[in-house]
Design an enzyme around this catalytic site. Structure first.
Site, PDB file in Angstrom:
ATOM      1  N   GLU A   1     -15.988 -25.133 -28.415  1.00  0.00           N
ATOM      2  CA  GLU A   1     -14.813 -24.116 -27.782  1.00  0.00           C
ATOM      3  C   GLU A   1     -15.250 -24.136 -26.421  1.00  0.00           C
ATOM      4  O   GLU A   1     -14.368 -24.292 -25.506  1.00  0.00           O
ATOM      5  CB  GLU A   1     -15.059 -22.896 -28.679  1.00  0.00           C
ATOM      6  CG  GLU A   1     -14.394 -22.848 -29.940  1.00  0.00           C
ATOM      7  CD  GLU A   1     -15.124 -23.475 -31.023  1.00  0.00           C
ATOM      8  OE1 GLU A   1     -16.285 -23.887 -30.809  1.00  0.00           O
ATOM      9  OE2 GLU A   1     -14.826 -23.594 -31.999  1.00  0.00           O
TER      10      GLU A   1
ATOM     11  N   HIS B   1     -15.800 -14.149 -40.147  1.00  0.00           N
ATOM     12  CA  HIS B   1     -14.426 -14.429 -39.923  1.00  0.00           C
ATOM     13  C   HIS B   1     -13.155 -13.476 -39.757  1.00  0.00           C
ATOM     14  O   HIS B   1     -12.178 -13.872 -39.944  1.00  0.00           O
ATOM     15  CB  HIS B   1     -14.174 -15.659 -40.641  1.00  0.00           C
ATOM     16  CG  HIS B   1     -15.203 -17.069 -40.666  1.00  0.00           C
ATOM     17  ND1 HIS B   1     -16.339 -17.033 -41.405  1.00  0.00           N
ATOM     18  CD2 HIS B   1     -15.047 -17.810 -39.568  1.00  0.00           C
ATOM     19  CE1 HIS B   1     -16.935 -18.107 -40.981  1.00  0.00           C
ATOM     20  NE2 HIS B   1     -16.218 -18.647 -39.818  1.00  0.00           N
TER      21      HIS B   1
END
Lengths: 380, 332
Positions: free
Chosen positions: B66, B135
């Site tokens: 990322e 998550h």
């Protein structure tokens, strides 16, 4: 600069609505001039000014309702007026006290910020509102309800002036009964000589100018008050004798309620002048068209039920005065004197006195003096 | 085609895809980069088919890095491209946070305006679908804290389709938060493609009794709650914040001045959140309009649980909103 304030026209008056300014800035005023017309519970009152000078500024707009003591105008004194500021001090001290109370109050009141803002804008006392919000908090809804309530209450007041008078009487009499420990005295007074003198006197007068018995009674009262000045006074945390003798005369209104205009300086007027004063005052009182001084300046009250009424009347003192004299119906009665029985015209005269200010002995001396004076009508 | 209806029904996913497609069609400089966006069709199938339509130069699969590819996107934006960086979910965006906050948000300021970073970063976001504690994050507030960023929350289908175009026109770095739990949700959208502004909050339902201020997944929930409340005679105004930075104070304050009561609804944890900020701004600027304390419905401050019933209990649901409003208005 002299502050002209909303005057108190009696202990029961809390506020008044300025209807019209009779003077404008730059006008020269002297003592006794009518400066404004104010609507009170007792009707439309012409307000007099007690200072001499030039109107500097009018602070209140016409149509505004303000509490007693509110600064309404500033008057520039005309030269020698050094003593005036001293008089203002006690008033200012009085005002400072409730302000402190209010502050401590608002801190403890639970109200929403909006409710507080609305209350301020609408001059609503939050301490008088019961909150219906969470945990009793005052909300917009409560303020709206309060505004609505006061609006309807106000319109009711305006629609019936007699209702307003009723409320004013109720307030004054409740205050009197709550605060003043009354003592009551009664004396039968022989009115025969007084009535005989009156009959003679009236022979020389036209019908319109004829004297009523009550005129003589007022004259006698004024004379006796000079002998017993403690009853011509007010109670303001102590007895304050008044220099002027202004006898307040109870006038019944046609739609109920009473109003008490003063006969100014009753002691200096002769019988004819008192009769003239009564002829002037009574119709104006019934029309609710009195001047401010006439409503606020009386130093003692006379209640007179008149012909064919009750024999005896025990009055309730009009605060802050300390006495009220009651004159009952004058009737022919058997009367014992010097071991003989005769028929005389008698009146039951009563006195209600404020026991904080005077004692029964004072009142008794006054009634005796009244009796003595009424036996010498020609000296009145 | 002779279809001439005012609205069509589509899923939130479809709306997002339409937005992407139109952006790619309208400007050659626009390209999509992210993990699995190309050949796989996107982790949530938002970009499905776009690889085939636009080719590998414009739909670029990225390695699992990322920080690396977000930095590359920022670089491309500086040099005049219009990159759309897709970070699969906000959960992984922490790895890219240095690039976003230290580079994207600051470079215009540090270069005295010589360098603009017109990058658009999309992230899947939110709680739901039993993805468990690592998550299931609603971290809009992390980014809304940072000056130099534009932070958008996609709470409606209309915004899902239209916000991207507006974001690409903006010269600043823009973050788009999309809600994965809403992807399959169907709704009607206008057939005509109207340009959308990204400067203001939106009053989605006009009411007079209370202002429900929300964003993201709270938008549809609050509208549904408002419908139920209307049957009880409570007239709620629903405001979708849309732009979390810079906040549109005017819309909120105008509403508070009318309703005098505010409930703020969000999935995010209560402490130091968007709702904290809204509450503070109202207190600062509309204190004397308030007739009741500001209330907040937020996520429960725990790592989000896996079991469905606990997951649902951890964030505000329609019934919670209804009950909170009833309590504020009727004190029961």
């Amino acid at each position: 600069m002299i502050e002209f304030q909303m005057p108190s026209l009696g202990a029961d008056m809390e506020d008044g609505t300025l209807i019209e300014w009779k003077k404008k800035p730059g006008d020269v005023v002297k003592r006794g001039d009518i400066i404004a017309e104010v609507d009170t519970q007792k009707g439309l009152i012409e307000i007099e000014v007690f200072d001499e000078g030039t109107i500097a500024e009018l602070l209140i707009q016409e149509g505004t309702k303000v509490p007693v003591g509110t600064k309404m105008a500033l008057i520039q004194p005309s030269t020698i007026e050094a003593e005036k500021p001293i008089e203002l001090h006690p008033i200012m001290e009085k005002i400072s006290e409730p302000i402190i109370e209010e502050k401590t109050d608002t801190i403890s009141i639970k109200a929403s910020p909006l409710a507080k803002k609305m209350a301020q804008e609408n001059h609503i006392d939050l301490s008088k509102i019961i909150g219906t919000g969470p945990d009793g908090a005052i909300t917009k809804e409560d303020i709206d309800a309060s505004i609505k309530q006061s609006e309807t209450a106000e319109t009711e007041k305006i629609s019936t002036p007699s209702e307003a008078i009723r409320m004013a009487v109720a307030a004054a009499m409740s205050k009197s009964n709550r605060e003043i420990p009354h003592y009551y005295l009664e004396k039968k007074i022989d009115m025969t000589k007084a009535l005989a003198w009156l009959q003679e006197a009236n022979k020389q007068r036209t019908v319109a100018n004829r004297l009523l018995p009550v005129v003589l009674f007022i004259k006698a009262m004024a004379k006796s008050l000079k002998e017993v000045p403690d009853l011509n006074a007010v109670w303001e945390n102590g007895l304050l004798q008044k220099t002027e003798i202004n006898i307040g005369f109870v006038v019944s209104l046609r739609n109920g309620g009473i109003i008490v205009p003063a006969i100014p300086q009753s002691d200096t007027k002769n019988a004819d002048e008192i009769m003239t004063a009564l002829n002037d005052l009574i119709p104006r009182a019934r029309a609710l068209k009195l001047r401010s001084s006439e409503l606020s300046s009386s130093t003692i009250t006379l209640t007179n039920l008149g012909d064919a009424g009750a024999d005896t009347v025990f009055g309730i003192i009009y605060p802050p005065q300390v006495a009220i004299v009651g004159l009952g119906n004058i009737t022919e009665q058997p009367f014992a004197e010097n071991g003989m029985l005769g028929i005389r015209s008698l009146a039951n005269v009563t006195l209600a006195g404020d026991h904080r200010a005077t004692d029964g002995l004072t009142g008794s001396r006054f009634l005796s003096s009244l009796d003595k004076n009424l036996q010498n009508p020609e000296a009145l | 085609m002779q279809i001439d209806v005012a609205t069509i029904t589509m899923t939130y996913r479809e709306a997002l895809k339409q937005g992407l497609r139109e952006a790619l069609q309208n400007d050659e400089r626009v390209f999509l980069m992210g993990e699995d966006v190309g050949r796989y069709g996107g982790s949530f199938a938002v970009s499905k088919g776009l690889f085939q339509e636009f080719g590998e130069d414009r739909i670029m699969d990225m390695p699992l890095s990322e920080a690396g590819f977000t930095g590359a996107g920022i670089g491309a934006a500086i040099l005049g491209m219009k990159p759309i960086v897709e970070i699969m979910t906000v959960n992984f965006s922490l790895l890219a946070m240095d690039q976003i906050i230290n580079n994207a948000a600051t470079l215009s300021h540090m270069s005295g305006g010589q360098i603009n970073v017109p990058v658009v970063i999309r992230m899947g976001c939110g709680i739901g679908k039993q993805l468990a504690a690592q998550h299931s994050h609603s971290w809009e507030s992390f980014y809304a804290h940072v000056p130099g960023l534009i932070v958008l929350s996609v709470g409606t289908h209309e915004d899902a389709r239209g916000m991207l175009a507006a974001a690409l026109k903006n010269p600043n770095p823009v973050l788009l938060f999309e809600y994965t739990s809403m992807l399959n949700l169907e709704s009607e959208v206008a057939n005509a493609f109207e340009p959308i502004t990204i400067t203001n909050a939106k009053v989605l339902r006009v009411g007079k009794d209370i202002s429900i201020v929300t964003y993201g997944t709270g938008v549809y929930k609050s509208q549904e709650a408002a419908k139920l409340l209307a049957t009880l005679g409570i007239d709620s105004e629903v405001i979708d914040l849309r732009v979390l930075r810079p906040l549109d104070e005017a819309t909120i304050l105008t509403s508070v001045a009318k309703t005098h009561r505010v409930l703020i609804v969000e999935d995010a944890w209560r402490s130091v959140s968007i709702s904290s900020e809204i509450s503070a701004r109202i207190s600062e600027h509309a204190f004397y309009d308030l007739d009741a304390p500001i209330q907040r419905l937020c996520g429960v401050e725990v790592p989000i649980p896996y079991p469905i019933h606990l997951e649902e209990a951890a964030v505000p649901q329609v019934n919670d909103i209804v009950n909170a409003v009833k309590k504020m208005i009727r004190y029961d």
